[in-house]
Scaffold this active site. Structure first.
Site, mmCIF file in Angstrom:
data_model
loop_
_atom_site.group_PDB
_atom_site.id
_atom_site.type_symbol
_atom_site.label_atom_id
_atom_site.label_comp_id
_atom_site.label_asym_id
_atom_site.label_seq_id
_atom_site.Cartn_x
_atom_site.Cartn_y
_atom_site.Cartn_z
ATOM 1 N N LYS A 1 -2.376 8.813 12.616
ATOM 2 C CA LYS A 1 -1.723 8.815 11.553
ATOM 3 C C LYS A 1 -2.881 9.278 10.351
ATOM 4 O O LYS A 1 -3.153 9.356 9.801
ATOM 5 C CB LYS A 1 -0.304 8.074 11.245
ATOM 6 C CG LYS A 1 -0.147 8.376 9.717
ATOM 7 C CD LYS A 1 1.516 7.411 9.123
ATOM 8 C CE LYS A 1 1.177 7.655 7.826
ATOM 9 N NZ LYS A 1 2.185 7.325 7.130
ATOM 10 N N ASP B 1 -0.970 7.198 -5.577
ATOM 11 C CA ASP B 1 0.585 7.029 -5.478
ATOM 12 C C ASP B 1 0.923 8.697 -4.592
ATOM 13 O O ASP B 1 0.448 9.650 -4.470
ATOM 14 C CB ASP B 1 0.387 8.057 -7.297
ATOM 15 C CG ASP B 1 2.398 7.675 -7.569
ATOM 16 O OD1 ASP B 1 2.454 6.711 -7.964
ATOM 17 O OD2 ASP B 1 2.655 9.081 -7.988
HETATM 18 P P1 IMP Z 1 4.392 4.816 -4.999
HETATM 19 O O1 IMP Z 1 4.385 3.374 -4.309
HETATM 20 O O2 IMP Z 1 5.080 4.991 -6.213
HETATM 21 O O3 IMP Z 1 3.356 5.700 -4.573
HETATM 22 O O4 IMP Z 1 6.088 5.278 -3.789
HETATM 23 C C1 IMP Z 1 5.126 6.076 -2.784
HETATM 24 C C2 IMP Z 1 6.444 6.963 -1.862
HETATM 25 O O5 IMP Z 1 6.068 7.345 -1.119
HETATM 26 C C3 IMP Z 1 6.976 5.382 -0.606
HETATM 27 O O6 IMP Z 1 7.692 4.119 -0.830
HETATM 28 C C4 IMP Z 1 7.397 6.499 0.271
HETATM 29 O O7 IMP Z 1 8.731 5.921 0.721
HETATM 30 C C5 IMP Z 1 6.827 8.077 0.052
HETATM 31 N N1 IMP Z 1 5.533 7.873 0.426
HETATM 32 C C6 IMP Z 1 4.207 7.916 0.460
HETATM 33 N N2 IMP Z 1 3.185 7.670 1.700
HETATM 34 C C7 IMP Z 1 4.048 7.546 2.338
HETATM 35 C C8 IMP Z 1 3.884 8.022 4.173
HETATM 36 O O8 IMP Z 1 2.614 8.038 4.445
HETATM 37 N N3 IMP Z 1 4.824 8.142 4.966
HETATM 38 C C9 IMP Z 1 6.150 8.041 4.728
HETATM 39 N N4 IMP Z 1 5.915 7.935 3.273
HETATM 40 C C10 IMP Z 1 5.607 8.214 2.628
#
Ligand code: IMP
Length: 192
Positions: A174, A67
């Site tokens: 990255k 997350d």
């Molecule tokens: P999750 O799937 O609920 O954890 O949402 C993660 C969200 O955070 C993604 O949809 C991106 O918008 C943002 N995010 C997470 N990791 C990254 C990264 O490495 N680069 C850019 N945005 C990220």
């Protein structure tokens, strides 16, 4: 060796597969599993644990969950755990480009631009047996999107030491310094 990933985010799957090349990373969609647990935790770690446990209860094999999101100090940590649905309503989901515009708009003219990516990674092994790693990548919020690589908010996060945004890094660059890359390096040692 297989590892189950409690996510449908193809970008996360790609980054994790690159960092853990010795594992076949399987997402719920790869197994025709409908997976949409309610992420109602109040932190990245709680949400990662919710996702990991939900998939573990289906596959009964070690599960990885990530997350993550971006936290901007001047916005009291927003978008934070709401990064993927920032500015969205249940009826209307903003595109990533719209979310980036919204964040830049909220920060327009604000000189306090410290921000960070956060990644909470959970390795769920067995019932009530799991590891949590949380890592960050510090940066400053750019004034406009720069760069074409990566995903999500990458074009907005400027890294002063490298004089580039995260979206201007190669995949390898990255992965070496990112919140997710750092968490996975620690996880790799655990898995070994
Ligand atoms: P999750 O799937 O609920 O954890 O949402 C993660 C969200 O955070 C993604 O949809 C991106 O918008 C943002 N995010 C997470 N990791 C990254 C990264 O490495 N680069 C850019 N945005 C990220």
């Amino acid at each position: 060796m297989k590892i189950y990933l409690a996510s449908s985010n193809i970008h996360k799957k790609k980054e994790i597969s690159e960092i853990l090349p010795e594992y076949t990373v399987l997402c719920p969609g790869d197994m025709n599993i409908e997976f949409n647990p309610e992420e109602n935790g109040s932190s990245f770690t709680e949400n990662a644990l919710i996702k990991a446990k939900a998939l573990w209860e289906i596959v009964n094999e070690p599960v990885l969950a990530d997350d993550s999101g971006i936290c901007v100090d001047a916005l009291n940590g927003e978008p934070g755990i709401y990064s993927s649905r920032y500015g969205s309503t249940p009826a209307h989901k903003l595109s990533q480009e719209e979310q980036n515009c919204l964040l830049l708009e909220k920060m327009k003219g604000n000189p306090h631009r410290n921000c960070r990516f956060v990644c909470a990674m959970v390795l769920y092994l067995e019932k009530d047996r799991y590891y949590v790693i949380q890592e960050t990548l510090e940066g400053t919020l750019a004034e406009k999107p720069i760069g074409k690589g990566g995903f999500g908010y990458d074009p907005l996060v400027f890294l002063p030491d490298l004089n580039k945004t995260v979206a201007q890094l190669t995949e390898e660059e990255k992965n070496n310094i990112s919140h997710r890359g750092k968490a996975l390096k620690i996880l790799k040692k655990l898995l070994a």
